[in-house]
Design an enzyme around this catalytic site. Sequence first.
Site, PDB file in Angstrom:
ATOM      1  CE  LYS A  10      36.904 -32.284  -2.042  1.00  0.00           C
ATOM      2  NZ  LYS A  10      35.662 -31.755  -2.650  1.00  0.00           N
ATOM      3  CE1 TYR A  50      33.932 -36.158  -5.289  1.00  0.00           C
ATOM      4  CE2 TYR A  50      36.120 -35.757  -6.177  1.00  0.00           C
ATOM      5  CZ  TYR A  50      35.180 -35.582  -5.185  1.00  0.00           C
ATOM      6  OH  TYR A  50      35.483 -34.822  -4.073  1.00  0.00           O
ATOM      7  CG  ASN A 113      34.083 -28.547  -1.479  1.00  0.00           C
ATOM      8  OD1 ASN A 113      35.082 -29.216  -1.723  1.00  0.00           O
ATOM      9  ND2 ASN A 113      32.859 -28.969  -1.735  1.00  0.00           N
ATOM     10  CG  HIS A 116      35.587 -36.778  -0.387  1.00  0.00           C
ATOM     11  ND1 HIS A 116      34.423 -36.779  -1.121  1.00  0.00           N
ATOM     12  CD2 HIS A 116      35.721 -38.048   0.117  1.00  0.00           C
ATOM     13  CE1 HIS A 116      33.888 -37.994  -1.077  1.00  0.00           C
ATOM     14  NE2 HIS A 116      34.658 -38.783  -0.336  1.00  0.00           N
ATOM     15  CD  GLU A 127      33.751 -42.033  -1.076  1.00  0.00           C
ATOM     16  OE1 GLU A 127      33.215 -41.411  -0.996  1.00  0.00           O
ATOM     17  OE2 GLU A 127      33.642 -41.522  -0.589  1.00  0.00           O
TER      18      GLU A 127
HETATM   19  P1  DAT Z   1      30.089 -33.261  -1.105  1.00  0.00           P
HETATM   20  O1  DAT Z   1      31.552 -33.028  -1.369  1.00  0.00           O
HETATM   21  O2  DAT Z   1      29.540 -32.289  -0.105  1.00  0.00           O
HETATM   22  O3  DAT Z   1      29.770 -34.690  -0.777  1.00  0.00           O
HETATM   23  P2  DAT Z   1      28.947 -33.809  -3.709  1.00  0.00           P
HETATM   24  O4  DAT Z   1      29.302 -35.246  -3.483  1.00  0.00           O
HETATM   25  O5  DAT Z   1      27.539 -33.521  -4.078  1.00  0.00           O
HETATM   26  O6  DAT Z   1      29.319 -32.896  -2.462  1.00  0.00           O
HETATM   27  O7  DAT Z   1      29.853 -33.230  -4.885  1.00  0.00           O
HETATM   28  C1  DAT Z   1      31.215 -33.564  -4.974  1.00  0.00           C
HETATM   29  C2  DAT Z   1      32.019 -32.314  -5.207  1.00  0.00           C
HETATM   30  O8  DAT Z   1      31.688 -31.758  -6.472  1.00  0.00           O
HETATM   31  C3  DAT Z   1      31.729 -31.196  -4.195  1.00  0.00           C
HETATM   32  O9  DAT Z   1      32.542 -31.307  -3.068  1.00  0.00           O
HETATM   33  C4  DAT Z   1      31.991 -29.956  -4.991  1.00  0.00           C
HETATM   34  C5  DAT Z   1      31.649 -30.330  -6.412  1.00  0.00           C
HETATM   35  N1  DAT Z   1      30.299 -29.897  -6.797  1.00  0.00           N
HETATM   36  C6  DAT Z   1      29.126 -30.493  -6.460  1.00  0.00           C
HETATM   37  N2  DAT Z   1      28.085 -29.849  -6.993  1.00  0.00           N
HETATM   38  C7  DAT Z   1      28.608 -28.813  -7.711  1.00  0.00           C
HETATM   39  C8  DAT Z   1      28.066 -27.771  -8.515  1.00  0.00           C
HETATM   40  N3  DAT Z   1      26.751 -27.659  -8.707  1.00  0.00           N
HETATM   41  N4  DAT Z   1      28.919 -26.888  -9.061  1.00  0.00           N
HETATM   42  C9  DAT Z   1      30.252 -26.998  -8.889  1.00  0.00           C
HETATM   43  N5  DAT Z   1      30.833 -27.949  -8.155  1.00  0.00           N
HETATM   44  C10 DAT Z   1      30.043 -28.855  -7.568  1.00  0.00           C
HETATM   45 MG    MG Z   2      29.912 -36.418  -1.940  1.00  0.00          MG
END
Ligand code: DAT
Ligand code: MG
Length: 158
Positions: A10, A50, A113, A116, A127
């Site tokens: 990212k 997303y 973070n 991805h 994806e």
């Molecule tokens: P991951 O990236 O671990 O698959 P995810 O698909 O649940 O996590 O969410 C996509 C991204 O969105 C994640 O990398 C960070 C952000 N995100 C998820 N939940 C969040 C939250 N509660 N607050 C802020 N950012 C969040």
């Molecule tokens: Mg995810």
Amino acid sequence: MIERTLIILKPDAVQRGLMGRILTRFEEKGLKVVATKLQVLPRALVEKHYEPHKGKPFYPGLVDYMTKGPVLVLCFEGPFCIEASRKLMGATFGYKAEPGTIRGDFTASKGMNLVHGSDSPESARREIELFFKPEELLNYELQNSPWMCSDEDRKATS
Ligand code: DAT
Ligand code: MG
């Protein structure tokens, strides 16, 4: 089982000069890069990527963050690649991710973070198709693959 997964380093990974160190984690694990591109992602593409999170409170901020600068998009291939990559990445929120994982070692941020990774075979397929044309995914053997992937691995299911 040989799988493919979509990994994105990212904008924070690129800006913080962590691309090499993060890529090393995947290479050391024995996963093979089959496609890559460095790109500032168009907003529409991030929104599509997303889409499963559309409507959630963090979605607009997530789209902003992902379009803020160049990202390195990669497709990796290897045994149990999807689960192996998720384990390498660590838990979603940096402050919760275990040390030893990419997120656990390099960030304490909640949403910013670094990386991805697809979370299932279905999302990996969706994806990868979103970011790469079929002809951009290379078919080649790594010289050391007999030492990183057995016939049993190829046949096994998760
Ligand atoms: P991951 O990236 O671990 O698959 P995810 O698909 O649940 O996590 O969410 C996509 C991204 O969105 C994640 O990398 C960070 C952000 N995100 C998820 N939940 C969040 C939250 N509660 N607050 C802020 N950012 C969040
Ligand atoms: Mg995810």
